[in-house]
Design a protein around this motif. Sequence first.
Motif, mmCIF file in Angstrom:
data_model
loop_
_atom_site.group_PDB
_atom_site.id
_atom_site.type_symbol
_atom_site.label_atom_id
_atom_site.label_comp_id
_atom_site.label_asym_id
_atom_site.label_seq_id
_atom_site.Cartn_x
_atom_site.Cartn_y
_atom_site.Cartn_z
ATOM 1 N N ASN A 1 2.249 1.936 -3.335
ATOM 2 C CA ASN A 1 1.239 2.382 -4.301
ATOM 3 C C ASN A 1 0.496 3.639 -3.846
ATOM 4 O O ASN A 1 -0.606 3.909 -4.319
ATOM 5 N N PHE A 2 1.105 4.404 -2.933
ATOM 6 C CA PHE A 2 0.478 5.633 -2.442
ATOM 7 C C PHE A 2 1.238 6.844 -2.960
ATOM 8 O O PHE A 2 2.458 6.931 -2.835
ATOM 9 N N LYS B 1 -6.762 1.757 3.669
ATOM 10 C CA LYS B 1 -6.901 2.859 2.711
ATOM 11 C C LYS B 1 -7.845 3.928 3.261
ATOM 12 O O LYS B 1 -7.579 5.130 3.149
ATOM 13 N N THR C 1 -3.276 9.968 -3.012
ATOM 14 C CA THR C 1 -4.163 8.990 -3.656
ATOM 15 C C THR C 1 -3.430 7.661 -3.806
ATOM 16 O O THR C 1 -2.202 7.605 -3.854
ATOM 17 N N PHE C 2 -4.219 6.590 -3.884
ATOM 18 C CA PHE C 2 -3.667 5.250 -4.098
ATOM 19 C C PHE C 2 -3.764 4.881 -5.573
ATOM 20 O O PHE C 2 -4.582 5.430 -6.327
ATOM 21 N N ILE D 1 -2.717 -2.736 -7.193
ATOM 22 C CA ILE D 1 -2.386 -3.217 -5.852
ATOM 23 C C ILE D 1 -2.484 -4.738 -5.791
ATOM 24 O O ILE D 1 -1.600 -5.415 -5.251
ATOM 25 N N LEU E 1 0.822 -1.209 0.000
ATOM 26 C CA LEU E 1 0.000 0.000 0.000
ATOM 27 C C LEU E 1 0.860 1.263 0.000
ATOM 28 O O LEU E 1 0.580 2.227 -0.715
ATOM 29 N N ARG E 2 1.925 1.256 0.800
ATOM 30 C CA ARG E 2 2.805 2.428 0.848
ATOM 31 C C ARG E 2 3.481 2.642 -0.518
ATOM 32 O O ARG E 2 3.650 3.774 -0.966
#
Length: 566
Positions: A446-447, A491, A453-454, A460, A443-444
Amino acid sequence: MKLYPEELRNRFETTLSWLNQWGCSRNFGLGTRLPWEEEFLVDSLSDSTLYMAYYTVAHILQKKDDIYGRVDESSLIRPEELTDEVWDFAFAGGPYPKSSKIASSFLDEMKREFEYWYPFDLRVSGNDLIQNHLTFCIYNHVAIMHERHWPKAFRCNGHIMLNSKKMSKSTGNHISLRQAIQEYSGDATRFSLADSGDGLDDANFVTQTAKAAILALTKEISWMEKFLTGGGADVASSRCGPQLVGASADVASSQSGPLSTVLGADVASSHSGPTWTYADRVFANEINIAVKLTEKNYGDHMFREALKSGFYDLQAARDEYIDSWGKNRDLLCRFMDVQTHLIAPICPHYAEYVWREILHKEGYVVKAGWPEAGSPDFTLRRTNKYLQDSIISMRKLLQKQIYGSKKGNNEKNNHNQENRPKIGLIFVDEEYEGWKRECLKILRKNFDAENKTFATDGEIVSDLERCEIGGARFFLDEKRSVWMQFLKFKKDEVRDVGVHALDLRLPFGETEVLVENIGLIKRKLGLEFVEVLSVRDGDAVARAGEHASVLNADPPSPGKPTAIFF
């Protein structure tokens, strides 16, 4: 140029994009006639938005004590003498008007007054004038005056409603300023006005808020009087000492560690009691945050936010401190001093009364300057939120264990109360491991921190497929839905509290915080014994006995301890 609120900038930019289509002349109404075509008038709005400059010299041009601008034989300056050359000299840096009949002393005074007062620091007006009057004001200043005389800031607001309805004399939903002051007092009226809203939308004056302000301010005076006379409290025995007045902003050198980051201003050097407690540190930090945040809110002309940070939030911090058995007299004295400063711009009469009659300070609070404060420690604030939220969660769990999901009859409840648990074991897991750790890392990755925004869910999931513990097993695993729920939860949490929600562990030791506050936890939950344990310690988990199933059903995670009671 500064604009308040910042969303005002978009409104101005939108207006600038179409203003070239505005008709600048007309053939009727008020305005200045075009010199070369006198049948046309310059649009009055286009021609009148430099009048702020006239304010600076009006007292020179008008008769003494005459606010109506009337002229008679005794007047020293005649309207026809105010030529273009005179105005160029006074306002636009033009040469001295040698042909003018106005005495040089008056001309010099006009220029001196204008140079002293200009540029204007702030123009406050209604949001309905953004697309005409205020935009013309900017254009005319830029066209005629030197850049150093351009407007510095604008603040716009909407109209004012009364109790969520449009004010109207015909419907009876109307109150004048005089009526409001007579009914609620000046300070309570100002309090309610400050609370009515900060943005471009219409403000809402609520009469109930004004009434509540009277009660809140009166109640606060009673609390301070009771505190300072020692009535019903063991934290005070006399008035607050003078050490809070003009004290050094340096933190006491005798203190160290976390305390030195939260004391600030004058508290550390004035504290003469034992080592500060956790509750002391948290309360001192909240005072520092209130000082800094309220100063910013006032500077941004966000009076509702200033009222929240400088009164409501500060009151809540004081109440929580006392509820946590906070007893530092010097700290409570500082709270009263700071709160009086912060509320003074909104409730000046109340603040001056407290300053002189209750705190027995010299002079006036409005002349006392803004209170000094140390740097806010937002990690400490987050630490305390974790503690308070954990106590609330554990209390709900305990009540559910005692009463069940539904409250039964009184006899059954009394029986349950007699047999209520006396022991609490709090299990913590301070760092994410396994698949949760991998999910957070992905997640980090893809942030987008800049845009907050993700990446898409597809990207992901694609990364999850390729991760060390994912792969094909990810899609075959019956717990796939649990993974996806965890991703969605995190998220959403990022959107609520920020990117630190993706950290593998909290920026403080959970065990340390809970252990330091065991006394508070026992008192809040009505327990006789509480212990904090690690869920990774097999021997500790074994102590849960038959309640171990609770740990399996609701395992602890960073920021979310699990408690069992027996």
